[in-house]
Design an enzyme around this catalytic site. Sequence first.
Site, PDB file in Angstrom:
ATOM      1  N   LYS A  25       0.901  -1.327  -0.037  1.00 14.76           N
ATOM      2  CA  LYS A  25      -0.189  -0.039  -0.020  1.00 14.76           C
ATOM      3  C   LYS A  25       0.896   1.115  -0.005  1.00 14.76           C
ATOM      4  O   LYS A  25       2.160   1.358   0.148  1.00 14.76           O
ATOM      5  CB  LYS A  25      -0.843   0.087   1.290  1.00 14.76           C
ATOM      6  CG  LYS A  25       0.039   0.038   2.485  1.00 14.76           C
ATOM      7  CD  LYS A  25      -1.171  -0.025   3.900  1.00 14.76           C
ATOM      8  CE  LYS A  25      -0.179   0.128   5.177  1.00 14.76           C
ATOM      9  NZ  LYS A  25      -1.197   0.577   6.284  1.00 14.76           N
TER      10      LYS A  25
ATOM     11  N   CYS B 242      14.465  23.695   4.405  1.00 16.30           N
ATOM     12  CA  CYS B 242      13.659  24.521   3.628  1.00 16.30           C
ATOM     13  C   CYS B 242      12.764  23.752   2.468  1.00 16.30           C
ATOM     14  O   CYS B 242      12.882  22.492   2.419  1.00 16.30           O
ATOM     15  CB  CYS B 242      14.484  25.469   2.917  1.00 16.30           C
ATOM     16  SG  CYS B 242      15.610  26.385   3.762  1.00 16.30           S
ATOM     17  N   MET B 243      12.091  24.556   1.962  1.00 11.77           N
ATOM     18  CA  MET B 243      10.939  23.920   0.947  1.00 11.77           C
ATOM     19  C   MET B 243      11.857  22.961  -0.233  1.00 11.77           C
ATOM     20  O   MET B 243      11.500  21.919  -0.659  1.00 11.77           O
ATOM     21  CB  MET B 243      10.136  24.616   0.052  1.00 11.77           C
ATOM     22  CG  MET B 243       8.985  23.876  -0.827  1.00 11.77           C
ATOM     23  SD  MET B 243       8.057  25.015  -1.529  1.00 11.77           S
ATOM     24  CE  MET B 243       6.921  25.688  -0.190  1.00 11.77           C
ATOM     25  N   ASP B 244      13.009  23.523  -0.418  1.00 13.52           N
ATOM     26  CA  ASP B 244      13.774  22.697  -1.520  1.00 13.52           C
ATOM     27  C   ASP B 244      15.340  22.596  -1.335  1.00 13.52           C
ATOM     28  O   ASP B 244      15.940  22.065  -2.254  1.00 13.52           O
ATOM     29  CB  ASP B 244      13.700  23.821  -2.863  1.00 13.52           C
ATOM     30  CG  ASP B 244      12.528  24.459  -3.229  1.00 13.52           C
ATOM     31  OD1 ASP B 244      11.524  23.921  -3.390  1.00 13.52           O
ATOM     32  OD2 ASP B 244      12.148  25.630  -3.023  1.00 13.52           O
TER      33      ASP B 244
END
Length: 382
Positions: free
Chosen positions: A43, A320-322
Amino acid sequence: MTRPTMSHAAGPAEAVVDLAAYRANLAVLRAAAPTALQMAVVKADAYGHGAVETARAARQAGAEWLGVATVEEASTLRRGGDRGPVLAWLSPAGADLAPAIDAGVDVAAGSVAQLEAVVAAGATNRPRVHLKVDTGMARGGVRGAELSALFEAARDARHAGRIEIVGIFSHLACADEPSSPVNAAQEHAFGEAVAELASYGVEPEVRHLANSAATLTRPSVHHDLVRVGIASYGLSPGPQLGTPSDLGLTPVMSLTTALSLVRRVPPGTGVSYGHTYVTKRETTLGLVPVGYGDGILRAASNHAEAWVNGSLVPIAGRVCMDQIVLDLGDVVAERGDEVVLFGSGSRGEPIAEDWAQAAATIGYEVVTRLGGRIVRTFVDAT
C-alpha cells in the site's frame, strides 16, 4: 581516491530501491512464520518504494498474496501485470468497487453498510470478501451485536450467491510492544470472532491477524496468513523489537543527492531561516537541493545527519522547501560530491530510522512521504 559524484539529471535526488534486499527481507519474514501464507503489503506505493516493481519482486520471492489499502492501488497492480491474490481493505463511501472486483481483487467489509456496498457494486464477477473484525483497535471493523449482524448478512449474501467469503481479519494495536496485555486480549477476541463466524456455517479460507511485528514475535497469531509491511522494507516495526540489523533485515531504500554549492564561512554565521543554527567556528557549508517539498522531514532540522565523503555531517538550520544546508566542518568536498541522506547503513551512513528519531517520528513516515522531484531507481530488478 576519487570521491563519488552524482548527476541526478532527471531530478535533485534519487531514491535507490534494492529489490534484492527486499526479497531477502521477505525470506527472513517467511522463516519467522513458516506455516502461514505471506501477504506482502504494498500500500501507499509500497511505502514509497514503488508498488508495481516491489509487488513483482514480492511474487518472485514467493509471496502468495499482496495487500493494499484501496481498490485504486489494487487496480494499479493489475495494470502492472499482477494476476495473483490481492486484498484491498479500505472501502470509502462512494468508491467504485466494480472494476477491481471484476479484475479479481478481494475486498473487505467491516460493517453491514460496507458489505451492502460490495453487493451493490454491480460487478460482473462475484465479489470475494474478507470480513473485518474490531478486536480492540477501534479503527476498522465492528464488534458485539454489529459484528453478529455483519456475519448474518454475509452468510445470507453467500447463500444467495452474491459473494464469496474468503477471509476474516483484524489488526493488532500494540504488536510493536510484545509485552502489552492488549495483544493477548485482541488474540482472544479474534478467536471468539472466528468461532462465531463458524457458528453461522462459515469457515473462510484465510484467517489473518499478524502484522510485521506479530510475524516476528507472536507465532500464536500467525494463523493462515501473515501481513508483512514495514519489516519487508528493512525497517524495524518498533524500538522494542530492536534495530533492522538485530532482526536480520536490510533497509531497502537509499536516498542520495549531490552537493550543489560548497563554501567556507566564518564563525558566527547564521544558517537558514530564523538562524536556528549559528556556526561556532570557521567551517564549510554544503547546499543540498532537496527539502520538505520533496518529503524531507522539516522536523529533522538541526537534528538529522547525512553522509558525505566518508563522514557523518549535521543538518545545519531549518530544512527548507527545496534545500538543506549541511555543516561539513573540515570534510574536503566540492560541488557534485555524493550526499547520502539515508541508506542501508553498510558504510556507516544514516538509515531511515535515524531520520525518524531525529524528527521524533517513525520510519514509516520517512519513506512513505518521499515524492516531489525525487527520482526512484530500481536495482537488481530481475
